[in-house]
Design an enzyme around this catalytic site. Structure first.
Site, PDB file in Angstrom:
ATOM      1  N   ASP A  32      54.475  24.563  36.466  1.00  0.00           N
ATOM      2  CA  ASP A  32      55.852  24.230  36.329  1.00  0.00           C
ATOM      3  C   ASP A  32      56.103  22.709  36.382  1.00  0.00           C
ATOM      4  OD1 ASP A  32      58.755  24.676  36.129  1.00  0.00           O
ATOM      5  OD2 ASP A  32      58.414  26.505  36.935  1.00  0.00           O
ATOM      6  N   LYS A  36      40.289  36.263  48.997  1.00  0.00           N
ATOM      7  CA  LYS A  36      41.341  35.878  48.071  1.00  0.00           C
ATOM      8  C   LYS A  36      42.389  36.851  48.077  1.00  0.00           C
ATOM      9  CE  LYS A  36      41.183  36.269  43.207  1.00  0.00           C
ATOM     10  NZ  LYS A  36      42.399  36.308  42.908  1.00  0.00           N
ATOM     11  N   LYS A  81      48.213  30.111  41.148  1.00  0.00           N
ATOM     12  CA  LYS A  81      48.021  29.437  39.824  1.00  0.00           C
ATOM     13  C   LYS A  81      49.420  28.909  39.533  1.00  0.00           C
ATOM     14  CE  LYS A  81      44.328  32.096  38.083  1.00  0.00           C
ATOM     15  NZ  LYS A  81      43.984  33.103  39.087  1.00  0.00           N
ATOM     16  N   THR A  85      38.975  32.410  32.961  1.00  0.00           N
ATOM     17  CA  THR A  85      37.486  33.063  32.622  1.00  0.00           C
ATOM     18  C   THR A  85      37.706  34.607  31.661  1.00  0.00           C
ATOM     19  OG1 THR A  85      37.471  34.581  34.568  1.00  0.00           O
ATOM     20  CG2 THR A  85      36.388  32.519  34.658  1.00  0.00           C
ATOM     21  N   ASP A 124      45.560  32.211  45.742  1.00  0.00           N
ATOM     22  CA  ASP A 124      45.371  31.964  44.298  1.00  0.00           C
ATOM     23  C   ASP A 124      46.476  32.366  43.426  1.00  0.00           C
ATOM     24  OD1 ASP A 124      44.242  31.191  41.893  1.00  0.00           O
ATOM     25  OD2 ASP A 124      43.071  33.332  41.665  1.00  0.00           O
ATOM     26  N   ARG A 127      36.081  43.155  42.163  1.00  0.00           N
ATOM     27  CA  ARG A 127      35.944  45.018  41.742  1.00  0.00           C
ATOM     28  C   ARG A 127      34.526  45.257  42.308  1.00  0.00           C
ATOM     29  NH1 ARG A 127      39.581  44.623  36.330  1.00  0.00           N
ATOM     30  NH2 ARG A 127      38.607  42.302  36.544  1.00  0.00           N
TER      31      ARG A 127
END
Length: 241
Positions: free
Chosen positions: A66, A35, A63, A124, A61, A215
């Site tokens: 608009d 990603k 997102k 999340t 990704d 991470r």
């Protein structure tokens, strides 16, 4: 036993092309996709995104959110990268989603090669208090299901949701939509800024199609070993289903 297998996406969140390349190289053949998001794209540019995306399956990704014309034009500009998955915000509404789907269908003659369009439901990092603060008087679960129904009707191929909403979305929408689940933390990991989290095994058991782990892999002393441990956990759950 179901043949379904939950797949692993490694989130390469960095502003350094060399660091992302190092991670991607180490994880090649272990993870199912990588990603790249806002940090890497803004810092390194689309040519860098395409270079890494040419190496292995890519979840882009960004997102997008608009007016419909701007989002569909933005998606068209991104099509040369040919990601496997890409994101827009469900809160952009049904017209934005349907225009986005039409743009991707127009750009790719072969539907198998068309990127899957994913609608982001509720981040999340958000909980009920966070939603209330922006004027949404609903629980994350209720809001995710509401947005999910709208997005799939409008043409999204799948949704980005937390693991806690998988069961409710499957009940509401069936097995068709692809569910991509961030906020995954192996047992014992730091939760960082995530609020609605689960372990890889829990998410797989719930029915996630893809899980996104950042991470806990990239900050590990041995990212490849960390990713392989997660894959082993996912495969064990698949064997038990």
């Amino acid at each position: 036993m179901s043949a379904h297998r939950t797949r692993l996406i490694a989130a390469l969140d960095t502003a350094s092309y060399d660091q992302a390349l190092q991670w991607a190289t180490a994880l090649d053949g272990i993870v199912d996709a990588i990603k790249l998001g806002l940090e890497f794209t803004y810092a390194c540019g689309l040519d860098a995104v395409k270079a890494l995306g040419n190496r292995q399956d890519l979840f882009l990704d960004l997102k997008l959110h608009d007016i419909p014309n701007t989002v569909s034009s933005g998606l068209r500009a991104l099509t040369p990268i040919k990601p496997r998955l890409m994101t827009i915000h469900a809160l952009g509404g049904a017209e934005m989603i349907s225009r986005s789907r039409a743009t991707l269908e127009d750009a790719f003659d072969n539907d198998e090669k068309r990127p899957k369009l994913l609608a982001v439901t509720v981040l999340t990092s958000m909980n009920e208090q966070s939603l209330n603060e922006i004027g949404i008087n609903a629980t994350p679960l209720d809001e995710v299901v509401r947005l999910g129904r709208m997005a799939i009707r409008a043409g999204a191929d799948g949704l980005v949701c937390s693991a806690h909403e998988i069961t409710a979305l499957r009940d509401a929408l069936g097995d068709g939509p692809e569910l991509v689940v961030p906020g995954i933390r192996p047992a014992g990991s730091n939760t960082d800024d995530q609020k609605r989290i689960m372990t890889p095994a829990q998410a797989a058991q719930a029915g996630a199609d893809w899980i996104v782990v950042g991470r806990p892999i990239t900050r590990a002393d041995d990212p490849a070993a960390a990713a392989q441990a997660i894959q082993n956990e996912l495969q064990a759950v698949t064997r038990c289903r």
